[in-house]
Write a protein that holds these residues in place. Structure first.
Motif, PDB file in Angstrom:
ATOM      1  N   PHE A   1      29.860  84.321  50.661  1.00 35.49           N
ATOM      2  CA  PHE A   1      30.046  84.027  52.207  1.00 35.49           C
ATOM      3  C   PHE A   1      31.083  84.584  52.979  1.00 35.49           C
ATOM      4  O   PHE A   1      31.125  84.424  54.214  1.00 35.49           O
ATOM      5  CB  PHE A   1      29.340  82.840  52.781  1.00 35.49           C
ATOM      6  CG  PHE A   1      27.924  82.488  51.892  1.00 35.49           C
ATOM      7  CD1 PHE A   1      26.984  83.554  51.911  1.00 35.49           C
ATOM      8  CD2 PHE A   1      27.752  80.909  52.171  1.00 35.49           C
ATOM      9  CE1 PHE A   1      25.960  83.071  51.382  1.00 35.49           C
ATOM     10  CE2 PHE A   1      26.235  80.867  51.772  1.00 35.49           C
ATOM     11  CZ  PHE A   1      25.458  81.750  51.470  1.00 35.49           C
ATOM     12  N   PHE A   2      32.086  84.784  52.346  1.00 36.19           N
ATOM     13  CA  PHE A   2      33.454  85.135  52.853  1.00 36.19           C
ATOM     14  C   PHE A   2      34.018  84.197  54.189  1.00 36.19           C
ATOM     15  O   PHE A   2      33.845  84.335  55.173  1.00 36.19           O
ATOM     16  CB  PHE A   2      33.487  86.750  53.681  1.00 36.19           C
ATOM     17  CG  PHE A   2      32.840  87.555  52.469  1.00 36.19           C
ATOM     18  CD1 PHE A   2      33.603  87.954  51.703  1.00 36.19           C
ATOM     19  CD2 PHE A   2      31.296  88.186  52.801  1.00 36.19           C
ATOM     20  CE1 PHE A   2      32.815  89.197  50.613  1.00 36.19           C
ATOM     21  CE2 PHE A   2      31.052  89.075  51.803  1.00 36.19           C
ATOM     22  CZ  PHE A   2      31.799  89.575  50.964  1.00 36.19           C
ATOM     23  N   PRO A   3      34.300  83.047  53.671  1.00 32.42           N
ATOM     24  CA  PRO A   3      34.348  81.886  54.476  1.00 32.42           C
ATOM     25  C   PRO A   3      35.659  81.946  55.451  1.00 32.42           C
ATOM     26  O   PRO A   3      35.529  81.654  56.766  1.00 32.42           O
ATOM     27  CB  PRO A   3      34.662  80.735  53.597  1.00 32.42           C
ATOM     28  CG  PRO A   3      35.224  81.161  52.310  1.00 32.42           C
ATOM     29  CD  PRO A   3      34.276  82.667  52.062  1.00 32.42           C
TER      30      PRO A   3
ATOM     31  N   PRO B   1      34.249  72.893  51.765  1.00 37.13           N
ATOM     32  CA  PRO B   1      33.067  73.860  51.886  1.00 37.13           C
ATOM     33  C   PRO B   1      33.479  75.332  51.778  1.00 37.13           C
ATOM     34  O   PRO B   1      32.708  76.080  51.207  1.00 37.13           O
ATOM     35  CB  PRO B   1      32.408  73.413  53.393  1.00 37.13           C
ATOM     36  CG  PRO B   1      33.802  72.834  54.024  1.00 37.13           C
ATOM     37  CD  PRO B   1      34.362  72.185  53.086  1.00 37.13           C
ATOM     38  N   CYS B   2      34.764  75.404  51.985  1.00 38.30           N
ATOM     39  CA  CYS B   2      35.295  77.138  51.672  1.00 38.30           C
ATOM     40  C   CYS B   2      35.196  77.557  50.258  1.00 38.30           C
ATOM     41  O   CYS B   2      34.914  78.552  50.093  1.00 38.30           O
ATOM     42  CB  CYS B   2      36.725  77.128  52.302  1.00 38.30           C
ATOM     43  SG  CYS B   2      36.609  77.457  54.205  1.00 38.30           S
TER      44      CYS B   2
ATOM     45  N   VAL C   1      31.384  73.697  41.962  1.00 33.41           N
ATOM     46  CA  VAL C   1      32.978  73.876  42.406  1.00 33.41           C
ATOM     47  C   VAL C   1      33.320  72.589  42.996  1.00 33.41           C
ATOM     48  O   VAL C   1      34.715  72.566  43.176  1.00 33.41           O
ATOM     49  CB  VAL C   1      33.094  75.304  43.353  1.00 33.41           C
ATOM     50  CG1 VAL C   1      32.821  76.370  42.309  1.00 33.41           C
ATOM     51  CG2 VAL C   1      32.135  75.079  44.432  1.00 33.41           C
ATOM     52  N   ILE C   2      32.563  71.792  43.725  1.00 32.72           N
ATOM     53  CA  ILE C   2      32.987  70.620  44.243  1.00 32.72           C
ATOM     54  C   ILE C   2      32.276  69.370  43.549  1.00 32.72           C
ATOM     55  O   ILE C   2      31.051  69.511  43.527  1.00 32.72           O
ATOM     56  CB  ILE C   2      32.909  70.613  45.601  1.00 32.72           C
ATOM     57  CG1 ILE C   2      33.732  71.889  46.308  1.00 32.72           C
ATOM     58  CG2 ILE C   2      33.340  69.464  46.315  1.00 32.72           C
ATOM     59  CD1 ILE C   2      33.126  72.082  47.853  1.00 32.72           C
ATOM     60  N   LEU C   3      33.145  68.391  43.003  1.00 36.64           N
ATOM     61  CA  LEU C   3      32.345  67.150  42.497  1.00 36.64           C
ATOM     62  C   LEU C   3      33.121  66.047  43.027  1.00 36.64           C
ATOM     63  O   LEU C   3      34.390  65.480  43.364  1.00 36.64           O
ATOM     64  CB  LEU C   3      32.462  67.136  41.100  1.00 36.64           C
ATOM     65  CG  LEU C   3      32.027  65.874  40.196  1.00 36.64           C
ATOM     66  CD1 LEU C   3      30.602  65.653  40.613  1.00 36.64           C
ATOM     67  CD2 LEU C   3      32.289  65.847  38.790  1.00 36.64           C
ATOM     68  N   ASP C   4      32.390  65.266  43.939  1.00 37.15           N
ATOM     69  CA  ASP C   4      32.821  64.288  44.894  1.00 37.15           C
ATOM     70  C   ASP C   4      32.153  62.812  44.255  1.00 37.15           C
ATOM     71  O   ASP C   4      30.921  62.635  44.567  1.00 37.15           O
ATOM     72  CB  ASP C   4      32.662  64.329  46.243  1.00 37.15           C
ATOM     73  CG  ASP C   4      33.207  63.327  47.178  1.00 37.15           C
ATOM     74  OD1 ASP C   4      33.654  62.275  46.664  1.00 37.15           O
ATOM     75  OD2 ASP C   4      33.079  63.382  48.383  1.00 37.15           O
TER      76      ASP C   4
ATOM     77  N   GLY D   1      32.333  67.491  60.472  1.00 33.67           N
ATOM     78  CA  GLY D   1      33.337  66.259  60.088  1.00 33.67           C
ATOM     79  C   GLY D   1      34.303  66.419  58.903  1.00 33.67           C
ATOM     80  O   GLY D   1      34.841  65.867  58.752  1.00 33.67           O
ATOM     81  N   HIS D   2      33.627  67.184  58.181  1.00 34.42           N
ATOM     82  CA  HIS D   2      34.361  67.394  56.675  1.00 34.42           C
ATOM     83  C   HIS D   2      35.522  68.420  56.892  1.00 34.42           C
ATOM     84  O   HIS D   2      35.735  69.087  57.571  1.00 34.42           O
ATOM     85  CB  HIS D   2      33.343  68.353  55.784  1.00 34.42           C
ATOM     86  CG  HIS D   2      32.380  67.525  55.223  1.00 34.42           C
ATOM     87  ND1 HIS D   2      31.430  66.759  56.062  1.00 34.42           N
ATOM     88  CD2 HIS D   2      32.231  66.828  53.818  1.00 34.42           C
ATOM     89  CE1 HIS D   2      30.560  65.936  55.006  1.00 34.42           C
ATOM     90  NE2 HIS D   2      31.072  66.150  53.676  1.00 34.42           N
ATOM     91  N   ASN D   3      36.417  67.984  55.884  1.00 35.35           N
ATOM     92  CA  ASN D   3      37.647  68.904  55.718  1.00 35.35           C
ATOM     93  C   ASN D   3      37.129  70.270  55.468  1.00 35.35           C
ATOM     94  O   ASN D   3      36.200  70.715  54.627  1.00 35.35           O
ATOM     95  CB  ASN D   3      38.766  68.403  54.770  1.00 35.35           C
ATOM     96  CG  ASN D   3      40.078  69.246  54.713  1.00 35.35           C
ATOM     97  OD1 ASN D   3      39.991  70.567  54.233  1.00 35.35           O
ATOM     98  ND2 ASN D   3      40.898  68.482  55.076  1.00 35.35           N
ATOM     99  N   LYS D   4      37.794  71.299  55.868  1.00 38.89           N
ATOM    100  CA  LYS D   4      37.344  72.780  56.102  1.00 38.89           C
ATOM    101  C   LYS D   4      37.623  73.285  54.550  1.00 38.89           C
ATOM    102  O   LYS D   4      36.790  74.031  53.917  1.00 38.89           O
ATOM    103  CB  LYS D   4      38.054  73.672  56.958  1.00 38.89           C
ATOM    104  CG  LYS D   4      37.751  75.164  56.951  1.00 38.89           C
ATOM    105  CD  LYS D   4      38.673  75.829  57.951  1.00 38.89           C
ATOM    106  CE  LYS D   4      40.119  76.193  57.074  1.00 38.89           C
ATOM    107  NZ  LYS D   4      40.864  77.455  57.937  1.00 38.89           N
ATOM    108  N   SER D   5      38.663  72.639  53.837  1.00 39.94           N
ATOM    109  CA  SER D   5      38.854  73.381  52.404  1.00 39.94           C
ATOM    110  C   SER D   5      37.643  73.024  51.574  1.00 39.94           C
ATOM    111  O   SER D   5      37.569  74.118  50.733  1.00 39.94           O
ATOM    112  CB  SER D   5      40.121  72.587  52.018  1.00 39.94           C
ATOM    113  OG  SER D   5      40.050  71.333  51.917  1.00 39.94           O
TER     114      SER D   5
END
Length: 1425
Positions: free
Chosen positions: A512-514, A503-504, A653-656, A497-501
């Motif tokens: 992990f070569f997304p 987690p990549c 790398v991601i802060l929400d 359900g998350h936008n792919k960008s």
């Protein structure tokens, strides 16, 4: 008397003896196979020369039966065909001499037909003169109806029309037979002759007599050789998928095709392939179905498959192949002239397909290769090797079909018993429409009658996957490498359900070569990318991932890699921690009473965590370097105060921080400066932010989301330093101007500023060379976009809607034209003209709708050679430029409600134009006749003299929408519209007739004759085999066609407010596809019964509202699939049939405003019912056992003036959310279910207030005991919505309101009325926005001191409280906007109203009104002049 009887008996015995005598046939040739043939002569006195060869399999005596008239063809064609069949080793029954003498036929002929697989009638000129031949044919066709044999006709020297009795050739012979045999017997022969012509046969005149027997023998061999593969008896929903595959195969086409059947494990690919194979294999010269290619291809498996393939096609047993290459060459050399169909099941590698079917050159014209696979990549190499490489994705079963499949396995029926319906639905919901899971669990539960066993099975499914299902799905997981497995597990456990960008970014930083990993997961059907780039995974695959993680944890709790929790305390999840944990999620759906605290000690043993999701909690303690591996932190609604210290997630790398109560001075920003690798910063709806925090520490940032930060007025200039940022979203903010430094964002691709206060774009915006998309929708203050915008070399989408932009900038001649593809300037109210458009040669979509002062399009529009859609709706354009006909790529033209008077005469030159929408074009006078469209939508109020559609010729499937043409009296003949798909004629008020030629419109899918004067639909309408939707609302139609059941694809019928409609024919229940039937406001007086022989309909919605003649519903069992039944307003309806209990899928029942006094007890068996409406009815009580309706969520019984009782069983309803029973005669209210969120009760007879202390989730409450029916205007001038936090109390005996307000966690609106014993009001909820008090006669004091910050209350109204002397802390209500105090004590004093800066309207009786000068007056009579 005995003499004749004895003679007859002896004759019969002799005849029987002769019939069973057999002798060997002479050898037919040196071939060893032919030497084995045995010819059997069946003879009696009448037919001494009947012969058959027999070498067929046991159980079938003959393979072919030849029917012919001896004198016509015995010595010629029939003899040649007979020996050709014998030479091919086919056992043939043939009569050697015939039985023309006496015209009698013995039982052995009928028996021979019964014992054959294929019958071949040879129609010669005198075939019909033989009653023997006709009786054979009649028997053949009867057996064919039961699928017991196949008939393959040959038209020797006659035409099919002769056999069909359309000429005198056979008709004269049948006339003679009538005189001898009688009309009844001959009629059967006539029917058999007509029926056989519907079978595709051979024409002996077009094929030589030498060649034709060989063709027939080859076809017969194919049909005899085909061995249908085994397929389950429990198939559901297969027909539609089979038809799609058949369409892709297109067996009549001469090209060579590779067809892929692709999907996840257990989805039904093999079953689908088998069904297609069994249906189509006889259409080919050779066929083969090779199963389990993946499993069996190890070792010498591929060599064995090659041998099997050759053996299946040519019948060669034990083919010796020395190598794979040898097999390839043999397949290529021997198959290249054969039309074959080959099915390869479960292919997972390219080399398997390479060895068995590598190129189209290997196969003859018309050949088809069908491959089932989980791995889509196996097709990639072969796309150019075949004429067509087409792929069909197998989808999950919908809930209806899933339940049917489950029932077949669990109950051996099409539906579950009522007692197990609810459990069955929960099980199939968990199975997610996966056939394998449904079959496995259904078979497991078959025969188990104890409900506890079913409940345990359902509970177990939440934690454990069925072993057979898991093993099948595990094959795909095990084929992944380690990084791909980690990506799969992350999606399964957290990220579906998350936008792919997002987690990549994490996967890329973890190595992990997304991009490669996601591509592999897509190809092997483990994940899909949905709308808005979202990751989607099937529930069974998510269960697989969670099962894998659970198995890790079960073996060693310290090595569990992923943890998640939605309930309980935050510490519960971290009690399961281990050093291997890489991801944890604490996701509460509701805010807890106290904010949970997660301490550094609890996280100490999770050093490898890279993903952490938290909501409604805070961090506390010294974190040191605990988060050194953390890549993704989602911390929703984090508190204003940062309690953690040494919070140093340096690899973040991601802060929400969605909806967090933080501002630019939040203590966390300083600690987060170490996160120099940060790629995504999401601050959506952080409303306390006034400007962005210092961004210079986050130079790697690529996505910055500030949407909904309504307090945000400024972007920091440091934003210009973010050279890697690709997406910036400042929508719904208060930013007026973007900083000039924004033009330094050289990597920015997407800029969103919808609904913001931005007034202009940066002048040097052209410097942003990678900017691809600009969204400025509803930027009402934006006045211009700079001319520099045309310098943006990468811009593809520009949407500036509802702005004040007044022009489109021109492009300097020196510049290269832009790459802009979408330009949307909708509702730009100042835009006058488009000027030069040559700057935008790449434009594909141009939207100018709502630009009301736009009067013309530039002629330069002809330069837009790629334009596919143009919208000039709601503009002042009167004429399109003639140059528009040069738009060769235009597909859609929209000009609704425009001033356009005519279309260009040469519009036919626009060869790709498919759709024109011109609804409301009142000035449009003419449609050119050479127009070729798929859809034409025109509605207006023009006169018939102006209406020029009669010249149109529709040459391809097309939709025509012509509503509102009031002068059209009848449709013209429709021969020119044979390709019509949709016809909308609604509101053509003078239209009285449809021509019979409407029955010729074989492509039409929708017909709308609403608001017309048509009284009757022509009978030919039943020939519309493609019609799906029929609308006739508010028309004069009196009846539906009697044979309406023939319209096999009709799904929806709308006949609302057809006041003259008196009945719908019983044939309506024969409609196999009907889902929606709405016949409201009609004179229909009954619901038709279904003949016992018919299968129940698929009807899902039946709406008979306001059918004033409907007295009872009769039998409802035909409608077992119904989900919505609406009978409201059927005033003479007095009862519901007990058969209503059969409606096991019913979700909503509405019997409002009927004369029904009591619902049948059988209604409690409606286990799926969610909504029950009985408003304005005569209902006296609810069903006693209502608690059994476990899915009931909403009950509406407003103004039920005869309702006297609520059964105590109501407390058992587990999920009842809404209960509205108003205007009743209730005397007592029982304990109500705790799940209620909305409760509205009122009674005219009871004075006892109900007990509601257990209702802790209420958000909407109205209690009126007794009801007085005095209505007061609401402050908001609207009824409160169910979602509002609202409470109204009209309880005459209460002395305190605290017990009722205690049911609310939060309350925004409170209304008190006629609470006559109430003297004091205090302890009001601090979130209160609206407060009203009416007619509380003894009320003395209102205490507002509990309103902690006095910033929320906006509306205060006190009326009819003559004892009221004090409103405490009224002067502190600085947020008050509306104040009304009327008919209260004259001793009541008010503060100085002039201090209330927000006060907009007021009306008071007090003496202090003069202090309110300057305020807008509502109704005050005391305001001094």
């Amino acid at each position: 008397m005995l003499g004749p009887c004895l003679v007859a008996i002896v004759a019969a015995l002799v005849s029987t003896f002769l019939l069973i005598r057999r002798r060997k046939a002479p050898r037919l040739g040196p071939d060893s196979r032919d030497q084995m043939l045995q010819t059997t002569i069946l003879a009696d006195a009448a037919s001494p020369g009947t012969e058959s060869t027999n070498h067929g399999p046991s159980g079938t005596k003959y393979e072919v039966f030849l029917s012919f008239r001896g004198p016509d063809t015995r010595a010629t064609f029939t003899d040649s065909l007979y020996h050709t069949l014998l030479d091919k080793g086919i056992s043939v029954f043939i009569d050697k001499q015939g039985i023309d003498v006496g015209e009698e036929i013995g039982p052995e002929i009928f028996q021979a037909i019964d014992d054959s697989k294929i019958c071949i009638p040879i129609f010669s000129r005198d075939y019909a003169s033989s009653s023997w031949c006709l009786r054979e044919l009649e028997h053949m066709m009867q057996r064919r109806k039961t699928n017991e044999l196949e008939v393959m006709p040959i038209f020797y020297d006659v035409e099919p029309s002769d056999v069909k009795l359309e000429t005198r050739v056979y008709a004269d012979a049948l006339t003679l037979h009538k005189k001898k045999r009688g009309a009844e017997i001959v009629q059967c022969w006539e029917e058999a002759l007509k029926e056989v012509t519907r079978i595709k046969g051979w024409d002996a005149k077009s094929a030589g007599h030498g060649k034709l027997p060989r063709l027939i023998a080859r076809k017969v061999l194919i049909k005899l050789k085909v061995s249908c593969v085994h397929i389950s008896d429990h198939l559901v929903g297969m027909d539609e998928s089979v038809d799609r595959i058949v369409d892709l195969l297109d067996v009549e086409s001469k090209d060579v095709r590779l067809i892929g059947i692709w999907g996840m494990g257990g989805i039904g690919k093999t079953t689908l392939a088998k069904a297609v194979y069994n249906k189509l294999s006889t259409n080919f010269d050779g066929c083969s179905f090779i199963s389990n290619v993946r499993e069996a291809s190890q070792g010498s498996g591929l060599l064995n498959f090659q041998s099997q393939l050759v053996s299946n096609i040519f019948g060669d047993i034990g083919v010796g192949l020395s190598s794979i290459d040898h097999g390839k060459n043999m397949i290529k050399n021997r198959f290249c002239r054969k039309k074959v169909i080959i099915f390869l099941d479960d292919v997972d590698r390219e080399d398997q397909l390479t060895a068995l079917a590598a190129k189209k050159d290997w196969f003859g014209l018309g050949s088809r290769i069908v491959v089932t696979t989980r791995n889509k990549s196996v097709f990639l190499k072969f796309q150019d090797q075949f004429d067509y490489c087409l792929i069909h994705e197998v989808k999950e079963l919908n809930s209806h079909l899933a339940l049917q499949l489950f029932s077949k396995h669990a109950f051996r029926s099409n539906s579950p018993p009522n007692a197990f319906l609810s459990l069955s639905e929960k099980i199939i919901a968990k199975a997610g429409g996966l056939p394998l899971a449904i079959e496995v669990i259904g078979s497991f539960l078959c025969g188990k009658k104890e409900e506890l066993v079913w409940q345990d099975t359902l509970k177990k499914m939440k934690y454990f996957q069925q072993k057979d299902v898991q093993q099948r799905l595990m094959l795909s997981y095990e084929a992944l490498d380690h990084p791909q497995q980690q990506i799969f597990l992350d999606i399964a456990c957290f990220l579906a359900g998350h936008n792919k960008s997002y987690p990549c970014y994490m996967w890329d930083d973890c190595g992990f070569f997304p991009n490669e990993g996601i591509d592999v997961l897509l190809l092997v059907s483990l994940v899909k990318i949905g709308e808005d780039n979202q990751l989607w995974m099937h529930d069974q695959l998510k269960d697989l991932g969670m099962s894998i993680v659970y198995e890790e944890y079960r073996k060693d709790p310290t090595k569990g890699t992923r943890l998640w929790l939605q309930r309980g305390g935050v510490s519960d999840i971290f009690q399961q921690k281990g050093t291997k944990t890489v991801a944890a999620q604490y996701r509460r759906l509701q805010p807890p009473p106290q904010v949970p605290v997660l301490t550094s000690e609890e996280l100490n043993k999770m050093p490898n965590i890279r993903f952490l999701y938290m909501r409604y909690c805070t961090l506390s303690g010294d974190f040191g370097h605990l988060f050194s591996e953390l890549r993704w932190l989602t911390w929703w609604e984090c508190p204003e105060e940062m309690q953690a210290t040494n919070f140093c997630p340096k690899n973040l790398v991601i802060l929400d921080l969605w909806r967090s109560n933080i501002d630019e001075c939040w203590g966390g920003w300083t600690q987060l400066k170490v996160a120099t690798k940060l790629k995504v910063l999401d601050l959506t709806e952080c409303t306390s932010l006034k400007e962005t925090p210092e961004l210079s520490a986050f130079l790697s940032l690529e996505i910055l989301i500030l949407e909904g930060c309504k307090g945000l007025t400024k972007l920091s200039d440091s934003i210009g330093m973010l050279k890697y940022i690709t997406k910036l979203d400042v929508s719904n903010t208060s930013i007026v101007e973007l900083p000039n430094t924004i033009v330094n964002l050289k990597s920015l691709k997407v800029l969103r500023m919808n609904n913001s206060c931005i007034q202009k774009l940066p002048e040097a915006i052209g410097m942003m060379e990678k900017l691809e998309e600009i969204y400025g929708e509803h930027c009402r203050l934006l006045e211009m976009f700079p001319s520099d915008i045309v310098r943006l070399p990468s811009l593809k989408i520009l949407k500036l809607t509802v702005t004040c932009v007044d022009n489109v900038p021109e492009l300097p001649p020196s510049l290269v034209t832009s790459r802009l593809e979408v330009l949307d300037l909708s509702d730009c109210r100042m835009l006058k003209e488009t000027l030069e458009l040559s700057a935008f040669l790449s434009l594909k979509v141009l939207i100018l709708k709502g630009c009301k002062v736009l009067t013309r399009l530039s002629n330069s529009i002809e330069m837009l050679k790629h334009l596919a859609e143009l919208d000039v709706s709601d503009t002042s354009i009167a004429e399109l430029p003639n140059s528009i006909v040069n738009l060769k790529s235009l597909k859609v033209l929209r000009m609704n409600n425009s001033c356009i008077q005519k279309l260009p005469k040469a519009i036919g030159m626009m060869e790709k134009l498919e759709k024109i929408y011109g609804n409301g074009c009142k000035r449009l006078e003419m449609i050119p006749c050479d127009i070729h469209l798929e859809s034409l939508c025109l509605s207006s109020h023009v006169s018939e003299n102006n209406w020029m559609i009669s010249n149109l010729v529709v040459t391809k499937p097309m939709d025509i929408h012509m509503p509102h043409h009031k002068m059209v009296k009848q449709t013209s003949e429709l021969y020119a519209f044979l390709s019509l798909k949709v016809s909308i004629l609604k509101e053509c008020e003078d239209l009285t007739k449809l021509f019979n030629s409407i029955g010729m419109l074989k492509y039409i899918t929708e017909l709308d004759v609403s608001n017309t004067s048509i009284a009757e639909l022509p009978n030919t309408i039943v020939n519309l085999k493609s019609l799906k939707v029929l609308r006739m609302n508010s028309s004069y139609i009196q009846k539906l066609p009697e044979a309406i059941g023939m319209m096999e694809k009709l799904e929806e019928i709308y006949g609302e407010h057809c006041r003259l409609l008196e009945m719908f024919p019983s044939d309506i229940v024969r409609l196999p596809s009907l889902k929606i039937l709405k016949l409201t406001g009609t004179c229909v007086d009954n619901v038709p019964e279904l003949p016992p022989s018919l299968v129940a309909t698929r009807l899902e919605v039946l709406n008979l509202s306001d059918c004033r003649m409907l007295k009872e519903t009769l039998e409802l069992s035909p409608f077992v699939s119904i989900k919505v039944l609406i009978l409201k307003g059927c005033r003479v309806l007095t009862r519901l049939s007990n058969s209503i209990e059969m409606l096991k899928y019913l979700v909503e029942l509405d019997v409002s405003n009927t004369s029904i006094v009591e619902l049948p007890n059988a209604i409690i068996n409606l286990k799926n019912l969610k909504v029950l409406k009985i408003n304005d009815s005569r209902m006296q009580k609810l069903p006693e056992a209502i608690g059994m309706m476990e899915k009931l969520e909403e009950i509406y019984g407003e103004r039920c003036m005869q309702l006297e009782m609520i059964p105590s069983d109501i407390k058992r309803l587990p999920i009842l959310n809404i209960l509205k029973l108003t205007g009743t005669r209730l005397k007592n209210v029982p304990k109500l279910p705790q799940s209620l969120v909305c409760l509205c009760l009122s009674s005219t007879v009871s004075e006892k207030d109900p007990e509601i202390s257990n209702l802790v989730d209420l958000i909407n409450l109205e209690l009126c005991f007794p009801l007085t029916y005095i209505n007061h205007p609401t402050i908001l001038e609207r009824a409160p919505a169910i979602s509002n936090l609202y409470c109204k109390l009209e309880l005459s005996i209460i002395t305190s309101i605290s017990s009722y307000l205690g049911c609310f966690r939060c309350l925004e609106e409170l209304e008190l009325e006629n609470c006559n014993n109430l003297r004091y009001i205090g302890s009001l909820p601090s979130d209160l926005r609206i407060f009203a008090v009416y007619n509380c006669r003894f009320l003395e004091v209102v205490d507002l001191s509990n309103l902690s910050d006095f910033k929320n209350l906006e509306h205060l109204k006190v009326q009819g409280c003559p004892k009221l002397v004090e409103i405490q802390d009224l002067d502190r209500l600085e947020s008050l906007e509306y104040l009304y105090i009327e008919h209260c004590s004259p001793l009541l004093c008010l503060p100085d109203l002039s201090n209330w800066k927000e006060l907009k309207k007021w009306d008071v009786d007090a003496l202090a009104t003069y202090l309110a000068r300057g305020k807008e007056v509502a109704r005050s009579d005391d305001l001094p002049l």
